[in-house]
Write an enzyme that holds these catalytic residues in place. Structure first.
Site, PDB file in Angstrom:
ATOM      1  N   GLY B 148       0.817  -1.197   0.000  1.00 47.45           N
ATOM      2  CA  GLY B 148       0.000   0.000   0.000  1.00 47.45           C
ATOM      3  C   GLY B 148       0.854   1.251   0.000  1.00 47.45           C
ATOM      4  O   GLY B 148       2.074   1.204   0.224  1.00 47.45           O
ATOM      5  N   CYS B 149       0.215   2.375  -0.256  1.00 47.41           N
ATOM      6  CA  CYS B 149       0.955   3.633  -0.380  1.00 47.41           C
ATOM      7  C   CYS B 149       1.530   4.069   0.968  1.00 47.41           C
ATOM      8  O   CYS B 149       2.735   4.317   1.079  1.00 47.41           O
ATOM      9  CB  CYS B 149       0.069   4.712  -0.980  1.00 47.41           C
ATOM     10  N   TYR B 150       0.685   4.151   1.994  1.00 50.11           N
ATOM     11  CA  TYR B 150       1.224   4.502   3.314  1.00 50.11           C
ATOM     12  C   TYR B 150       2.261   3.480   3.776  1.00 50.11           C
ATOM     13  O   TYR B 150       3.333   3.863   4.259  1.00 50.11           O
ATOM     14  CB  TYR B 150       0.098   4.581   4.352  1.00 50.11           C
ATOM     15  N   PRO B 151       1.969   2.184   3.680  1.00 51.54           N
ATOM     16  CA  PRO B 151       2.947   1.200   4.161  1.00 51.54           C
ATOM     17  C   PRO B 151       4.324   1.332   3.507  1.00 51.54           C
ATOM     18  O   PRO B 151       5.349   1.117   4.161  1.00 51.54           O
ATOM     19  CB  PRO B 151       2.283  -0.137   3.817  1.00 51.54           C
ATOM     20  N   THR B 152       4.356   1.703   2.233  1.00 53.66           N
ATOM     21  CA  THR B 152       5.664   1.864   1.588  1.00 53.66           C
ATOM     22  C   THR B 152       6.443   2.997   2.242  1.00 53.66           C
ATOM     23  O   THR B 152       7.603   2.835   2.652  1.00 53.66           O
ATOM     24  CB  THR B 152       5.473   2.150   0.075  1.00 53.66           C
TER      25      THR B 152
END
Lengths: 342, 342, 342, 342
Positions: B148-152
């Site tokens: 996901g975007c935040y997790p990256t």
């Protein structure tokens, strides 16, 4: 490989030129100058370029362009006219992204730009770098006057109608809207975020410097006089120009076919299907100009919609397009970026 | 050439994947599906792609992926898990940009995503596609769970500290800010321009789906339990994630050196010089993650700043990075775009 | 009627003060100064005030405040400290919207503000104008140090927890986001539209001038030492501050009740229902501070969300609130504007 | 006190009407309806109204307007025409902010709005609520057709020229730009932040519903036929309309004097000094229309610049202005808000 130099690379046309040139497969960037930032790494000033470029800004007083084939001026108006001659004399080609060589009538230029021209003898030689009109002359040019942002969008929008002699060319109207990057990377109050955001306004309605440039360009395509009302507006977006053009038709004409034919072989002018409304974001970061044509209510007023990215087709991209032509490269080399959407 | 297909190409990760793949020198895009837009030309929906692509959207019910080597799912959650098995059985690799295969604990996944998992047997096989951690596994994977975007952004920011065991990993704080494109191209009131512009707010403070994903990723790098307070915010910009990360240091550590060493060989993670403040625009349209590290007042709180473009390194760019690794291409192939600034 | 003067009315706090005062039923604006704009009509500079005000900017060197009861300083730091004494000696009250009198420790002030204090003897007398804390002192004050924008939002967010002694006050975190108007109406590159729009970044992470102000304010409400990590960010919006505050709970506490009780009688602090996420636009143009409290996963980390309009409750509105208190007016007089949404 | 009701208060004109009416000294808001939000507190939906209003949305099927003196329709087109007759028959006045009663030619209305008119007999009675033209008729009206946002800005801009018979009224051009709130609070893709931000486009160039309304209004002020090319554009801002109007002068006329005289007694039309460029933010949140007049190069093309806040003078503010006139209140009662700048 083409060895290139840039004079004045700290503005928005400068950083855009850098973005394009560092990715251009046939260009080696040799030198870039800035009085204020001399000694600073280019990627220190523009973190978007980290890992892309190892150059530092050079002091313009000490710079040596002798290893360059071509030098781009991404400077304020009035700089290129002082330095172009020496470069040309050394066999270096010059592409000026500012306005110094755009107006053939030097007196007219001096009136609008408020200074004495330092190299009037070069004005006649300079080729106006609008490839859709001057491709053959550009091929052989030593000195290119790269068109202004508004003039590119407006001329590409009007040219087919003017060439066809199908409108009252003495009463053209260009209602244009520009993103704020068009005002440059200068510390000024009126382009602060808190001033320009969530706001819309016109400016320079009594007269804008791009008016004589557009008038000159259209006059060269016309049989009669050109009269133009030109109203620029500031829009809360970073990049993009939207020109909404109005002209009174003097005879019946199939606008869609006229425009499609005129630009059939142009790699960077895209005539949209009938009924379209081009968006500035559809060209964001790219060298395209997209055009749609309308005739509301089937009346006698033609409405032409023309969008560009002011920093690309309106500045740095067109400059590289001109360079490609001058050096016999395929015209789209290094400027095929797909627009960034959303 | 790699023959690629896309399922669900009408959202923002879809159009970004298109932008990247049409410029990728080793990919041929064979098919793209959309239930709603079946029959529509891709460039009719996205005018930015005019001249770049001749495909029409295919009806997913009738689509044939047999000529594809790899299929990307740019779909809502819950689609890839239904279709991946058949593709894998046909020898086609799958890269899911949605969340279906990100969480190893299926029960946990079902709790957060509110549906029964259709292919729990594939979850174990799926490789979490964060190259900076799983490069070797990605090389041999058939099925990639693209992060996901935040997790990256959050994991890349925390990983060096966690791996070094230098912080109280049970009390991490991630204060994250996302551009509005992260909410997808869905007709909803809260992401309308007139709602999201000139406004800033948090959301999902009690619990966000990316929390278990981040916790899982960090746990794998840690010796002890991971406790994370994760607060996402919506920022009035189109693209970009800015993660501001806080951790209590448990021992003295040279943050700058730690981070520079950890990412020394990573082509897309850029550790900024000491004292820097990364801007989201410095990665706009690019696959980079830029990180800066601080220790204010030389105290025991580390502040890590991590920025990405949520649609590129946070979605489509990372998916292509994974594809490059899977097919043995140089990892940066086709994703070396220079950020668009301004 | 209160006769008021303004020193330095050309910045954003100045024009906001003007907007409020011209509509205030108990104030007569007598004089406003500006060195740069002396002689210009106020409504020439700010067209939003056309028809609202007939004053011209006066030259500060020639100005006569003798008809004023109160003078507001909407100046850069370092001006009020030079002029306050003379005004006070003439019996004129002073409300300084800049930072000159905010920090009681003059040495600390001089360190953060980089200048020698011109009136250290007045610092002790000055009342810090946060009505929710100092209402009684404000009533009798001659000299008000109007709080900074971040300090208002952050202190109002932390105060109930600090006063309750319910958190580890030595490890507070304030992750704050400000609209660009907080940087003032100054010609600078980093706050240009084309720089600050579609972008998000932190700044001053190693240390910001509002840190000692917040620390001082919280220390006065606390039994123990205050340790604060303060990270400000620039958000692409004009007005608004969003403070996201993190604190480790040292005992179980009902956050919602704690906050509702603390602010039950405060006209401008609005504690939202449990589970809320305040938006900056919900206070746009108004003097409200809206606060929501969370405890994600029922863990030991409290998350407090606090929003204000930086130009109103964070500057001009709070200044007028202080004036109302000083002159025995109902505290909300003239500052009951309903927020502008959308 | 005037007892007021609102039908359909969940859109942007609805919330703006609420903002104005809760501050209006002579209005008591008795009831507000919404099918979708029935039972929800108004301040739950719009947190900007917390503390300002205690009403809940009522189910329109069960609502009782018998205690109202006047009912505002802030509904989509086609609602007021169904309900107005019953209200009028009960002696309740009606102000429709939608388009149901704006066009006198019912067949024309049905063509543009794509539905059968439910109350053609009321169309003739309805008074077009542009006070600058119809003040006397408004005074005695039972039913007001509140003008559209574009029609207000465009008509106020053209009227002095049309009334003076000084232009070729058969070839008028209105190039208009609107903020995104003009599209309403509806979940649609094209007005998402990620679509409309950093973008500029025209729409409805072949024909927009406001065209017949403007044409009708100008025809009533003219001796001859009105021909109008009307091109609306969507601008990335929340509020504001900027109309740039072009007309060919048929005789020499002093534009500045003409406009100043025409609007000398109008409380909400502000003719700027010669040479001005009005900004939309100069009217943000206010009921003003600011106009500047130009004649570039002293030629025969007049350029009129007219700005309003589309939600105030273009909708809710003008509706309240009409109500004030209908009830014999001073016309500016409750709508003297000073614009919010920045």
């Amino acid at each position: 490989m083409i060895n290139a130099g840039i004079v004045g690379g700290t503005g928005y046309t400068g950083v855009e030129l850098l973005r394009i040139l560092v990715q251009h497969p046939k260009v080696k960037l040799k030198v870039i100058t800035s009085r204020q930032e001399a000694g600073t790494g280019v990627d220190e000033l523009f973190s978007s370029l980290r890992g892309q470029i190892a150059l530092k800004f050079s002091d313009p007083a000490k710079v040596d362009f002798s290893k360059c084939d071509v030098v781009f001026f991404a400077t304020p108006n009035g700089i290129a006219m002082q330095q172009a001659k020496a470069l040309l004399d050394s066999g270096i080609k010059v592409i000026d992204l500012a306005a110094d060589f755009r107006i053939k009538d030097v007196a007219e230029w001096e009136k609008w730009y408020g200074m004495t021209h330092a190299a009037p003898e070069l004005v006649a030689e300079a080729v106006y770098g609008l490839p859709e009109v001057n491709r053959e002359k550009i091929r052989d040019a030593r000195l290119i006057a790269n068109p202004g942002c508004y003039p590119t969008a407006v001329q590409l929008g009007f040219i087919p109608l003017i060439e066809a002699g199908a409108v009252d060319a003495d009463h053209l109207i260009a209602d244009t809207k520009s993103g704020v990057s068009g005002a440059g990377r200068k510390a000024e109050i009126h382009t602060l975020y808190a001033e320009a955001s969530d706001n819309f306004k016109s400016y320079a309605v009594p007269g804008h410097r791009h008016l004589p440039e557009i008038r000159q360009g259209l006059s060269e395509r016309s049989n009669g006089p050109i009269g133009l009302t030109f109203v620029p507006h500031l829009t809360p977006m970073i990049r993009g120009i939207h020109a909404t053009l109005y002209a009174r038709l003097t005879r019946d004409v199939d606008l869609q076919t006229l425009y499609e034919n005129r630009y059939a072989n142009e790699p960077f002018v895209d005539v949209l299907p009938a009924g379209s409304h081009p968006e500035t974001r559809s060209v964001r970061g790219s060298n395209f100009c997209r055009i749609a044509v309308h005739r509301p209510g089937n009346g006698d007023t033609a409405v032409i919609l023309s969008v560009t990215d002011n920093l690309v087709k309106g500045a740095a991209g067109q400059a590289v397009q001109n360079m490609n032509i001058m050096y016999g490269l395929p015209e789209t080399t290094g400027i095929r970026h797909v627009p960034l959407l959303p």
